[in-house]
Scaffold this motif. Structure first.
Motif, PDB file in Angstrom:
ATOM      1  N   TYR A   1     -41.397   9.979  42.310  1.00  0.00           N
ATOM      2  CA  TYR A   1     -41.597  10.171  43.712  1.00  0.00           C
ATOM      3  C   TYR A   1     -41.231   9.338  44.728  1.00  0.00           C
ATOM      4  N   LYS A   2     -40.959   9.673  46.117  1.00  0.00           N
ATOM      5  CA  LYS A   2     -40.828   8.480  47.147  1.00  0.00           C
ATOM      6  C   LYS A   2     -41.987   9.141  48.081  1.00  0.00           C
ATOM      7  N   GLY A   3     -42.901   8.229  48.000  1.00  0.00           N
ATOM      8  CA  GLY A   3     -44.058   8.545  48.896  1.00  0.00           C
ATOM      9  C   GLY A   3     -44.620   9.797  48.273  1.00  0.00           C
ATOM     10  N   ARG A   4     -44.975  10.828  48.788  1.00  0.00           N
ATOM     11  CA  ARG A   4     -45.554  12.040  48.213  1.00  0.00           C
ATOM     12  C   ARG A   4     -44.565  12.884  48.051  1.00  0.00           C
ATOM     13  N   GLU A   5     -43.437  12.778  48.163  1.00  0.00           N
ATOM     14  CA  GLU A   5     -42.151  13.751  47.936  1.00  0.00           C
ATOM     15  C   GLU A   5     -41.551  13.443  46.669  1.00  0.00           C
ATOM     16  N   ARG A   6     -41.685  14.443  45.701  1.00  0.00           N
ATOM     17  CA  ARG A   6     -40.859  14.579  44.530  1.00  0.00           C
ATOM     18  C   ARG A   6     -39.528  14.774  44.469  1.00  0.00           C
ATOM     19  N   VAL A   7     -38.714  13.684  43.913  1.00  0.00           N
ATOM     20  CA  VAL A   7     -37.311  13.683  44.012  1.00  0.00           C
ATOM     21  C   VAL A   7     -36.671  14.139  42.821  1.00  0.00           C
ATOM     22  N   ALA A   8     -35.386  14.477  42.624  1.00  0.00           N
ATOM     23  CA  ALA A   8     -34.800  15.086  41.475  1.00  0.00           C
ATOM     24  C   ALA A   8     -34.885  13.851  40.168  1.00  0.00           C
ATOM     25  N   LYS A   9     -34.837  14.489  38.981  1.00  0.00           N
ATOM     26  CA  LYS A   9     -34.885  14.000  38.041  1.00  0.00           C
ATOM     27  C   LYS A   9     -33.715  13.083  37.562  1.00  0.00           C
ATOM     28  N   GLU A  10     -33.259  12.246  38.175  1.00  0.00           N
ATOM     29  CA  GLU A  10     -32.354  11.212  37.949  1.00  0.00           C
ATOM     30  C   GLU A  10     -32.787   9.787  37.886  1.00  0.00           C
ATOM     31  N   LEU A  11     -31.660   8.967  37.624  1.00  0.00           N
ATOM     32  CA  LEU A  11     -31.993   7.563  37.520  1.00  0.00           C
ATOM     33  C   LEU A  11     -31.644   6.744  38.740  1.00  0.00           C
ATOM     34  N   HIS A  12     -32.760   6.228  39.505  1.00  0.00           N
ATOM     35  CA  HIS A  12     -32.530   5.612  40.730  1.00  0.00           C
ATOM     36  C   HIS A  12     -32.587   4.157  40.537  1.00  0.00           C
ATOM     37  N   PHE A  13     -32.068   3.110  41.491  1.00  0.00           N
ATOM     38  CA  PHE A  13     -32.108   1.789  41.583  1.00  0.00           C
ATOM     39  C   PHE A  13     -33.692   1.535  41.802  1.00  0.00           C
ATOM     40  N   LEU A  14     -34.259   0.376  41.390  1.00  0.00           N
ATOM     41  CA  LEU A  14     -35.311   0.074  41.478  1.00  0.00           C
ATOM     42  C   LEU A  14     -35.268  -1.153  42.614  1.00  0.00           C
ATOM     43  N   ILE A  15     -34.157  -1.666  42.631  1.00  0.00           N
ATOM     44  CA  ILE A  15     -34.022  -2.603  43.828  1.00  0.00           C
ATOM     45  C   ILE A  15     -33.474  -2.258  45.076  1.00  0.00           C
ATOM     46  N   ASP A  16     -33.461  -2.579  46.335  1.00  0.00           N
ATOM     47  CA  ASP A  16     -33.041  -2.173  47.563  1.00  0.00           C
ATOM     48  C   ASP A  16     -31.869  -2.958  47.722  1.00  0.00           C
ATOM     49  N   HIS A  17     -30.738  -2.945  47.307  1.00  0.00           N
ATOM     50  CA  HIS A  17     -29.703  -3.625  47.100  1.00  0.00           C
ATOM     51  C   HIS A  17     -28.935  -4.346  48.441  1.00  0.00           C
ATOM     52  N   LYS A  18     -29.121  -3.326  49.520  1.00  0.00           N
ATOM     53  CA  LYS A  18     -28.751  -3.613  50.770  1.00  0.00           C
ATOM     54  C   LYS A  18     -29.511  -4.787  51.262  1.00  0.00           C
TER      55      LYS A  18
ATOM     56  N   VAL B   1     -23.612 -18.170  30.682  1.00  0.00           N
ATOM     57  CA  VAL B   1     -24.750 -18.324  31.810  1.00  0.00           C
ATOM     58  C   VAL B   1     -24.360 -19.342  32.842  1.00  0.00           C
ATOM     59  N   ARG B   2     -24.268 -18.688  34.017  1.00  0.00           N
ATOM     60  CA  ARG B   2     -23.863 -19.485  35.308  1.00  0.00           C
ATOM     61  C   ARG B   2     -25.031 -19.860  36.236  1.00  0.00           C
ATOM     62  N   GLU B   3     -25.128 -20.987  36.507  1.00  0.00           N
ATOM     63  CA  GLU B   3     -26.367 -21.617  37.436  1.00  0.00           C
ATOM     64  C   GLU B   3     -26.523 -20.464  38.614  1.00  0.00           C
ATOM     65  N   GLY B   4     -27.462 -19.940  38.976  1.00  0.00           N
ATOM     66  CA  GLY B   4     -27.778 -19.127  40.130  1.00  0.00           C
ATOM     67  C   GLY B   4     -27.243 -17.684  40.174  1.00  0.00           C
ATOM     68  N   ALA B   5     -26.553 -17.378  38.868  1.00  0.00           N
ATOM     69  CA  ALA B   5     -26.166 -16.031  38.807  1.00  0.00           C
ATOM     70  C   ALA B   5     -27.169 -14.987  38.521  1.00  0.00           C
ATOM     71  N   TRP B   6     -26.984 -13.677  38.932  1.00  0.00           N
ATOM     72  CA  TRP B   6     -27.895 -12.552  38.685  1.00  0.00           C
ATOM     73  C   TRP B   6     -27.194 -11.581  37.655  1.00  0.00           C
ATOM     74  N   TYR B   7     -27.946 -11.381  36.687  1.00  0.00           N
ATOM     75  CA  TYR B   7     -27.255 -10.556  35.477  1.00  0.00           C
ATOM     76  C   TYR B   7     -27.397  -8.841  35.580  1.00  0.00           C
ATOM     77  N   GLY B   8     -28.104  -8.340  36.591  1.00  0.00           N
ATOM     78  CA  GLY B   8     -27.993  -7.062  36.902  1.00  0.00           C
ATOM     79  C   GLY B   8     -29.364  -6.312  36.495  1.00  0.00           C
ATOM     80  N   TRP B   9     -30.342  -6.701  35.669  1.00  0.00           N
ATOM     81  CA  TRP B   9     -31.612  -6.186  35.423  1.00  0.00           C
ATOM     82  C   TRP B   9     -32.458  -6.015  36.513  1.00  0.00           C
ATOM     83  N   PRO B  10     -32.964  -4.906  37.052  1.00  0.00           N
ATOM     84  CA  PRO B  10     -32.715  -3.697  36.088  1.00  0.00           C
ATOM     85  C   PRO B  10     -31.985  -2.605  36.604  1.00  0.00           C
ATOM     86  N   ASP B  11     -31.001  -2.788  37.396  1.00  0.00           N
ATOM     87  CA  ASP B  11     -30.249  -1.752  37.944  1.00  0.00           C
ATOM     88  C   ASP B  11     -28.630  -1.619  37.434  1.00  0.00           C
TER      89      ASP B  11
END
Length: 254
Positions: free
Chosen positions: A87-104, A53-63
């Motif tokens: 779904y993204k908005g009202r559009e259904r997207v492919a059955k894949e795992l997606h990031f939950l965080i906007d990393h950019k 454990v390092r102070e200030g570090a992010w350990y990746g959950w949930p992505d």
């Protein structure tokens, strides 16, 4: 007063942190239960993790997975029937795992792999660890971690063998090894009760502590079973067998 306002984050991004310990250099270590290949957001991970454990570090959950690889990697993809409609908005997207965080937008990057102390088999459930004292010779300053074991089909319906149900150790000095060494385990994998040895072997070890006498003490929850009846009643689907828990004392052979 606002007590919550006095709490400050030290490190973050742990999925399910169970226990922490410090070595003689005052370095902190944490045991974490990783992703489940179960309904909701299923991730077919390979590991659970124990980390520096390092102070200030992010350990990746949930992505990011336990080894800090992105969960969008093809190797972590579960059976598509376990992934709910997305779904993204009202559009259904492919059955894949997606990031939950906007990393950019967040500026978050892949966690530092040097923070990985050890990688356990997925669903082994590393729990409350402790560091061995000087009297343990070659094992002094090693981190000892109880692996509670898997929850059968609850956390991974496709699991076909036991994981965990043992005590493991790993060095706290050096870096890059990620090796988990078995220290105490039954003759066969899995809890003793599944081998006709209830009370004579490890069942569900949850906590390891070294006492003032130098001995290792292990809190073992004992035998439990999954229960469909408890699910129907709205309870957590595990039924513990009364009178099967125990505390083990481990000492060196003289």
């Amino acid at each position: 007063e606002n007590a919550e306002a006095t709490v400050q984050p030290y490190a973050w991004g742990f999925r399910n942190a169970i226990g922490i310990a410090w070595n003689r250099d005052n370095e902190m270590f944490i045991a974490v239960n990783g992703y489940d290949n179960a309904a909701g957001r299923p991730i077919n991970d390979y590991h659970d993790g124990t980390y520096r454990v390092r102070e200030g570090a992010w350990y990746g959950w949930p992505d990011f997975a336990a080894n800090f690889s992105p969960v969008t990697d093809a190797r972590f993809k579960p059976n598509s029937s376990a992934i709910p409609p997305t779904y993204k908005g009202r559009e259904r997207v492919a059955k894949e795992l997606h990031f939950l965080i906007d990393h950019k937008a967040s500026g978050l990057e892949q966690p530092d792999t040097s923070l990985i102390l050890g990688l356990h088999e997925v669903n082994s459930s590393p729990s409350k660890p402790d560091v061995a004292p000087e009297g343990w010779g070659d094992y002094a300053d090693h981190l000892f971690v109880p692996e509670y074991g898997d929850f059968q089909w609850i956390t991974n319906p496709l699991r076909d063998k036991f994981a965990g149900n043992r005590i493991v150790r790993m060095k706290t000095s050096g870096s890059g090894e990620h090796t988990v060494h078995a220290f105490i385990q039954n003759e066969k994998s899995g809890p003793g009760s599944q081998q006709g040895r209830l009370g004579e072997g490890i069942e569900r070890p949850y906590d390891v502590k070294f006492g003032p006498d130098g001995a290792m003490y292990i809190v073992d929850f004992g035998s439990h079973r999954t229960s469909l009846k408890r699910i129907a009643e709205g309870h957590f689907p595990v039924e513990f067998d009364k009178g099967t828990g125990m505390v083990w004392r481990v000492t060196k052979v003289k």
